[in-house]
Design an enzyme around this catalytic site. Sequence first.
Site, PDB file in Angstrom:
ATOM      1  N   ASP A  22       0.834  -1.210   0.000  1.00 19.89           N
ATOM      2  CA  ASP A  22       0.000   0.000   0.000  1.00 19.89           C
ATOM      3  C   ASP A  22       0.868   1.258   0.000  1.00 19.89           C
ATOM      4  O   ASP A  22       1.988   1.256   0.508  1.00 19.89           O
ATOM      5  CB  ASP A  22      -0.929  -0.029   1.228  1.00 19.89           C
ATOM      6  CG  ASP A  22      -2.105   0.915   1.087  1.00 19.89           C
ATOM      7  OD1 ASP A  22      -2.387   1.377  -0.038  1.00 19.89           O
ATOM      8  OD2 ASP A  22      -2.749   1.209   2.117  1.00 19.89           O
ATOM      9  N   HIS A  39       2.439   3.395  -9.042  1.00 18.85           N
ATOM     10  CA  HIS A  39       2.265   1.970  -9.363  1.00 18.85           C
ATOM     11  C   HIS A  39       3.468   1.468 -10.175  1.00 18.85           C
ATOM     12  O   HIS A  39       3.953   0.367  -9.950  1.00 18.85           O
ATOM     13  CB  HIS A  39       0.965   1.746 -10.130  1.00 18.85           C
ATOM     14  CG  HIS A  39      -0.264   2.108  -9.353  1.00 18.85           C
ATOM     15  ND1 HIS A  39      -0.448   1.735  -8.044  1.00 18.85           N
ATOM     16  CD2 HIS A  39      -1.380   2.821  -9.700  1.00 18.85           C
ATOM     17  CE1 HIS A  39      -1.625   2.201  -7.621  1.00 18.85           C
ATOM     18  NE2 HIS A  39      -2.193   2.861  -8.600  1.00 18.85           N
ATOM     19  N   LEU A 133      10.812 -20.303  -4.850  1.00 21.17           N
ATOM     20  CA  LEU A 133       9.723 -19.559  -4.209  1.00 21.17           C
ATOM     21  C   LEU A 133       8.428 -19.679  -5.014  1.00 21.17           C
ATOM     22  O   LEU A 133       8.464 -19.597  -6.249  1.00 21.17           O
ATOM     23  CB  LEU A 133      10.142 -18.083  -4.126  1.00 21.17           C
ATOM     24  CG  LEU A 133       9.088 -17.075  -3.679  1.00 21.17           C
ATOM     25  CD1 LEU A 133       8.878 -17.167  -2.168  1.00 21.17           C
ATOM     26  CD2 LEU A 133       9.503 -15.660  -4.062  1.00 21.17           C
TER      27      LEU A 133
END
Length: 250
Positions: A22, A39, A133
């Site tokens: 955020d 962004h 991962l």
Amino acid sequence: MASYREHIDPNNLPRHIAVIMDGNGRWAKKKGALRIFGHRNAIQSVKDVTEACGELGIKYLTLYAFSTENWGRPKEEVDGLMELLVNTLKKEIKTLMDNRVKLKTIGDTSHLPQECQNNLQWAKDTTQGNEGLTLILALSYSGRWEITEAVKKLANEVKKGNLEPSAITDKDIENYLETSGIPDPELLIRTSGELRISNFLLWQIAYSELYITPTLWPDFRKENLYEAIWSYQQRERRFGKTSEQLNPVG
Ligand code: IPE
Ligand code: IPE
Ligand code: MG
């Protein structure tokens, strides 16, 4: 302290870290730029955190990238985010392959533009055999949506006579969640200082340790992740028990 990394106990790592990424809009605003600039600059943070998790040997990283409620943002921002997703997938597929990262998604991706869906499918298929991962992108995701979908599926099983209502366990519910087969996150990080969950992983975070930092997501780097993990390792996870039960003397 030189780096928190040196103080991380490799034997007490979270298997699963979830992040509410955020603060992109505020980061851009501080620079007098449009929200989409924030962004775009969030991508480096995603890369840093993904790489650091891979290096540390973390098994699962879930990133909240777009919530069900984010569909309500201005169309140009939503379009910009979808375009950014497609471009990033194309650009970073090689890095994902080089680092043996396996990509997954949770959320109602059928609502995403067709081009996004196609690229996601392609990236998931391409990385499917990777054993490093697992990177889980939460897209068009919300915890309530996920639980509602699980309830619908369970109700169907009951209707078909495959399941007795009184026999439903929390494991049954888990099996119908998007995260089925993935361990709950031990650590949940939220950037930008907001003290809320915003409809993320409501079921799975029952006993997650929370780490909230004022750092805005586009400023979040490996060192911030190390600090979060270090903080997690200072906690006593009691799961309802007493400290004495966990640390018997003698
Ligand atoms: C997080 O940053 C990214 C998404 C929710 C897609 P925000 O866009 O929410 O940034 P702020 O919270 O407005 O600063
Ligand atoms: C949560 O951030 C969603 C994502 C990070 C994708 P928001 O910015 O949408 O959350 P609120 O609106 O501040 O609760
Ligand atoms: Mg926000």
